[in-house]
Scaffold this motif. Structure first.
Motif, short mmCIF file in Angstrom:
data_model
loop_
_atom_site.label_atom_id
_atom_site.label_comp_id
_atom_site.label_asym_id
_atom_site.label_seq_id
_atom_site.Cartn_x
_atom_site.Cartn_y
_atom_site.Cartn_z
N ALA A 121 -10.80 -22.22 -2.01
CA ALA A 121 -12.07 -22.81 -1.55
C ALA A 121 -11.96 -24.32 -1.48
O ALA A 121 -12.42 -24.95 -0.52
CB ALA A 121 -13.21 -22.39 -2.48
N ALA A 122 -11.33 -24.91 -2.51
CA ALA A 122 -11.19 -26.37 -2.53
C ALA A 122 -10.36 -26.85 -1.34
O ALA A 122 -10.70 -27.83 -0.68
CB ALA A 122 -10.54 -26.81 -3.84
N VAL A 123 -9.26 -26.13 -1.07
CA VAL A 123 -8.41 -26.51 0.06
C VAL A 123 -9.19 -26.45 1.36
O VAL A 123 -9.13 -27.36 2.20
CB VAL A 123 -7.17 -25.58 0.14
CG1 VAL A 123 -6.46 -25.75 1.47
CG2 VAL A 123 -6.22 -25.88 -1.00
N CYS A 124 -9.97 -25.36 1.53
CA CYS A 124 -10.78 -25.23 2.76
C CYS A 124 -11.77 -26.37 2.88
O CYS A 124 -11.97 -26.92 3.97
CB CYS A 124 -11.54 -23.90 2.75
SG CYS A 124 -10.47 -22.50 3.03
N LEU A 125 -12.38 -26.73 1.75
CA LEU A 125 -13.38 -27.80 1.78
C LEU A 125 -12.73 -29.11 2.25
O LEU A 125 -13.24 -29.79 3.13
CB LEU A 125 -13.99 -27.99 0.38
CG LEU A 125 -15.03 -29.10 0.27
CD1 LEU A 125 -16.24 -28.79 1.13
CD2 LEU A 125 -15.46 -29.28 -1.18
N ILE A 126 -11.58 -29.42 1.65
CA ILE A 126 -10.90 -30.67 2.02
C ILE A 126 -10.51 -30.65 3.49
O ILE A 126 -10.71 -31.62 4.21
CB ILE A 126 -9.66 -30.88 1.13
CG1 ILE A 126 -10.11 -31.14 -0.31
CG2 ILE A 126 -8.83 -32.04 1.65
CD1 ILE A 126 -9.00 -31.14 -1.31
N ALA A 127 -9.99 -29.49 3.93
CA ALA A 127 -9.58 -29.38 5.34
C ALA A 127 -10.78 -29.59 6.25
O ALA A 127 -10.71 -30.30 7.27
CB ALA A 127 -8.94 -28.02 5.59
N GLY A 128 -11.91 -28.98 5.87
CA GLY A 128 -13.12 -29.10 6.69
C GLY A 128 -13.61 -30.52 6.77
O GLY A 128 -13.90 -31.05 7.84
N LEU A 129 -13.63 -31.20 5.59
CA LEU A 129 -14.10 -32.59 5.58
C LEU A 129 -13.17 -33.46 6.41
O LEU A 129 -13.59 -34.29 7.20
CB LEU A 129 -14.15 -33.11 4.13
CG LEU A 129 -15.30 -32.58 3.28
CD1 LEU A 129 -15.12 -33.02 1.84
CD2 LEU A 129 -16.62 -33.12 3.83
N GLY A 130 -11.85 -33.24 6.19
CA GLY A 130 -10.87 -34.03 6.94
C GLY A 130 -11.02 -33.83 8.43
O GLY A 130 -11.03 -34.78 9.22
N GLY A 131 -11.17 -32.56 8.82
CA GLY A 131 -11.32 -32.25 10.24
C GLY A 131 -12.56 -32.91 10.83
O GLY A 131 -12.52 -33.50 11.91
N GLY A 132 -13.66 -32.82 10.07
CA GLY A 132 -14.90 -33.43 10.54
C GLY A 132 -14.75 -34.93 10.72
O GLY A 132 -15.19 -35.51 11.70
N TYR A 133 -14.06 -35.56 9.76
CA TYR A 133 -13.84 -37.01 9.83
C TYR A 133 -13.01 -37.35 11.07
O TYR A 133 -13.30 -38.29 11.79
CB TYR A 133 -13.14 -37.48 8.56
CG TYR A 133 -12.80 -38.94 8.59
CD1 TYR A 133 -11.49 -39.37 8.83
CD2 TYR A 133 -13.78 -39.92 8.42
CE1 TYR A 133 -11.18 -40.70 8.88
CE2 TYR A 133 -13.47 -41.27 8.49
CZ TYR A 133 -12.17 -41.66 8.71
OH TYR A 133 -11.84 -42.99 8.77
N LEU A 134 -11.96 -36.53 11.29
CA LEU A 134 -11.08 -36.78 12.45
C LEU A 134 -11.87 -36.67 13.75
O LEU A 134 -11.73 -37.49 14.65
CB LEU A 134 -9.93 -35.77 12.47
CG LEU A 134 -8.76 -36.10 11.55
CD1 LEU A 134 -7.80 -34.93 11.52
CD2 LEU A 134 -8.04 -37.36 12.02
N ILE A 135 -12.67 -35.61 13.85
CA ILE A 135 -13.44 -35.40 15.08
C ILE A 135 -14.38 -36.57 15.30
O ILE A 135 -14.53 -37.07 16.41
CB ILE A 135 -14.24 -34.08 15.04
CG1 ILE A 135 -13.28 -32.89 15.12
CG2 ILE A 135 -15.23 -34.02 16.19
CD1 ILE A 135 -13.95 -31.56 14.90
N GLN A 136 -14.98 -37.04 14.17
CA GLN A 136 -15.93 -38.13 14.32
C GLN A 136 -15.24 -39.39 14.82
O GLN A 136 -15.71 -40.08 15.70
CB GLN A 136 -16.61 -38.39 12.98
CG GLN A 136 -18.04 -38.80 13.17
CD GLN A 136 -18.69 -39.17 11.87
OE1 GLN A 136 -18.01 -39.52 10.91
NE2 GLN A 136 -19.98 -39.11 11.83
N THR A 137 -14.04 -39.68 14.21
CA THR A 137 -13.35 -40.90 14.64
C THR A 137 -12.88 -40.74 16.08
O THR A 137 -12.90 -41.66 16.85
CB THR A 137 -12.13 -41.22 13.76
OG1 THR A 137 -11.46 -40.00 13.48
CG2 THR A 137 -12.54 -41.88 12.48
N ARG A 138 -12.47 -39.51 16.44
CA ARG A 138 -12.07 -39.29 17.84
C ARG A 138 -13.22 -39.58 18.77
O ARG A 138 -13.05 -40.19 19.81
CB ARG A 138 -11.59 -37.87 18.04
CG ARG A 138 -10.08 -37.79 18.21
CD ARG A 138 -9.64 -36.42 18.64
NE ARG A 138 -9.95 -36.17 20.04
CZ ARG A 138 -10.21 -34.96 20.50
NH1 ARG A 138 -10.25 -33.93 19.71
NH2 ARG A 138 -10.47 -34.79 21.77
#
Lengths: 269, 210
Positions: A107-124
């Motif tokens: 669950a923790a790994v998924c959370l980090i991946a999700g947050l990271g992905g969201g951050y990447l999309i936002q910066t994109r």
């Protein structure tokens, strides 16, 4: 220049796509050739006058019709895809670990991946102006749909409009005002109640809370009043208690509403 | 309280200021997203193009109701055939090709009577305002009526190429792609359509005078 070439150039000149030199050549030929001159005058005048033809606008129902069709289509697609999703769910559950420790880790790994992905999309989005512009357009479109549905004749359309507002993360002031207006003045009680629920999402705003309190004093439907009371009670702020006491003073208050209010107002000793 | 209506207008104005000319590259990108499964994005394309599409059909058919149906039909077909969209081609080209097919299908289904232009149905139609005396205004109305009838008298293909070039803001090259011929052929067709329009116009004007 031949008369055939001249005809082609006349047509080009209608679209305004003639170069300076070609344009001069054309005018030169027209001076010399009366037949072409007459044709050119006739055609250009007609082209101009076609602009007089009135412009039609699509009727107000066109938008609603399209969005209904789109929603139905999406619903149909979702239904059609379900068997695949069920199979996918089964496969997924076979991956979920039994031990709580591993569950937490995954669950923790998924959370980090999700947050990271969201951050990447936002910066994109910030880097790519076209993407940002499109997102902006989609946001605007949702606002437009909400507003457009809220002014339809049929109550079920207006209800759809209220439901669309849930898709807005940060609504425009215009949409907020429209929702408040719907809550206060819509002819249909169900639509008013739905608007109250929808406004809960935006109730962090002091403006919205004030409007909710005000609405309580002016509503004539007991159902909507009760909806408002339950929502306002969640906020636990002193102004709410003041308004509740005010409303209780009304002798003609519906007994159900009175009961609900008394639940939340501490009795004065 | 006219809040909701004025709010809608405000958003439309903001959109007009921000995104003036449709970016053809963006349309293609949006349609690619629809093609790849993000069906909801079609709504953006609808907002951009449904008005021009409606006006195209009205000028072709002179029938508001049929035109509204046709617009819905076109967007439904866009959904249905979304997987056939080629991102290399312009979205509007594809859309107008679908529009033409939808119109042809409708014409085939209907009885072969040509609907008269709706002379008295001015609902929602605005005449471009022109300064002028009463006589000028009357003669402008007559002119419009004659033009409308002359346009209706044209055969379908000639009217279509005229509407595409005069009203839909399409270059001859793009019209060529829609009609599957080269730009030069389009220009010849436009020229011939205008000559025939002129002939009908003067015939009708002559009838009126006699």
């Amino acid at each position: 220049m031949s008369c055939d070439t001249c005809k082609e150039l006349i047509t080009d000149s209608l679209a305004g796509s003639l170069s300076q030199s070609a344009s001069e050549e054309l005018e030169q030929h027209l001076v010399e050739c009366t037949a072409c001159r007459e044709q050119a005058d006739e055609i250009r005048s007609l082209w101009q006058n076609l602009g007089l033809l009135p412009v039609g606008e699509p009727g107000p129902a066109a938008r609603a019709r399209f969005y209904e069709m789109l929603e139905a289509y999406q619903h149909g697609l979702a239904q059609a895809r379900r068997p695949v999703r069920d199979r996918f769910n089964q496969w997924l559950s076979s991956w979920w670990p039994r031990q709580p420790v591993w569950q937490a880790g995954l669950a923790a790994v998924c959370l980090i991946a999700g947050l990271g992905g969201g951050y990447l999309i936002q910066t994109r989005e910030q880097e790519d102006p076209k993407l940002a512009q499109m997102s902006e357009e989609i946001r605007n479109m949702r606002q437009l749909v909400t507003l457009s549905l809220l002014q339809q004749q049929s109550a079920s359309e207006r209800l759809k409009g209220v439901n669309w507002s849930y898709r807005l993360e940060v609504p425009d002031n215009e949409v907020l005002s429209a929702l408040l207006h719907t809550m206060n003045s819509d002819a249909n009680v169900g639509v008013r109640l739905a608007a109250v629920d929808a406004l809960y999402k935006f109730s962090d705003s002091t403006m919205v809370r004030r409007a909710l309190r005000q609405s309580l004093t002016s509503q004539n439907s007991p159902m909507v009043q009760i909806g408002l009371i339950d929502m306002l009670a969640n906020f636990k702020d002193p102004q709410t208690t003041v308004v509740f006491r005010e409303v209780l003073k009304n002798e003609n208050l519906d007994p159900n509403v009175r009961q609900r209010l008394e639940r939340h107002v501490p009795r004065v000793e | 309280m006219p809040t909701v209506r004025t709010a809608t207008v405000a958003i439309l104005e903001r959109r007009g200021r921000g995104i003036e000319r449709v970016e053809t590259a963006q349309d293609s990108l949006l349609m690619s997203r629809v093609r790849d499964g993000d069906v909801g994005t079609l709504a953006v394309l609808f907002e951009r193009h449904h008005r021009a599409l409606f006006q195209f059909f009205v000028r072709l058919t002179a029938n508001r109701e049929a035109s509204e149906d046709l617009v819905q039909d076109v967007f439904f077909r866009i959904l249905k055939y979304r997987e056939t969209y080629q991102p290399a081609s312009q979205f509007t080209t594809w859309m107008y090709q679908i529009a033409r097919n939808a119109h042809l299908d409708q014409v085939r289904k209907r009885k072969p009577e040509i609907p008269l232009p709706e002379e008295n149905d001015e609902r929602g139609w605005e005449l471009p305002s022109r300064e002028g005396t009463a006589e000028q205004k009357v003669s402008q109305a007559e002119e419009v009526s004659l033009l409308r009838r002359a346009l209706a008298a044209l055969p379908d293909e000639k009217r279509e190429v005229l509407v595409l070039s005069r009203f839909q803001q399409l270059k001859y090259e793009e019209i060529g792609k829609i009609l599957r011929c080269d730009a030069r052929t389009v220009k010849v067709r436009v020229f011939r359509a205008l000559r025939e329009l002129s002939r009908h116009y003067f015939e009708l004007a002559g009838e009126k005078a006699s």
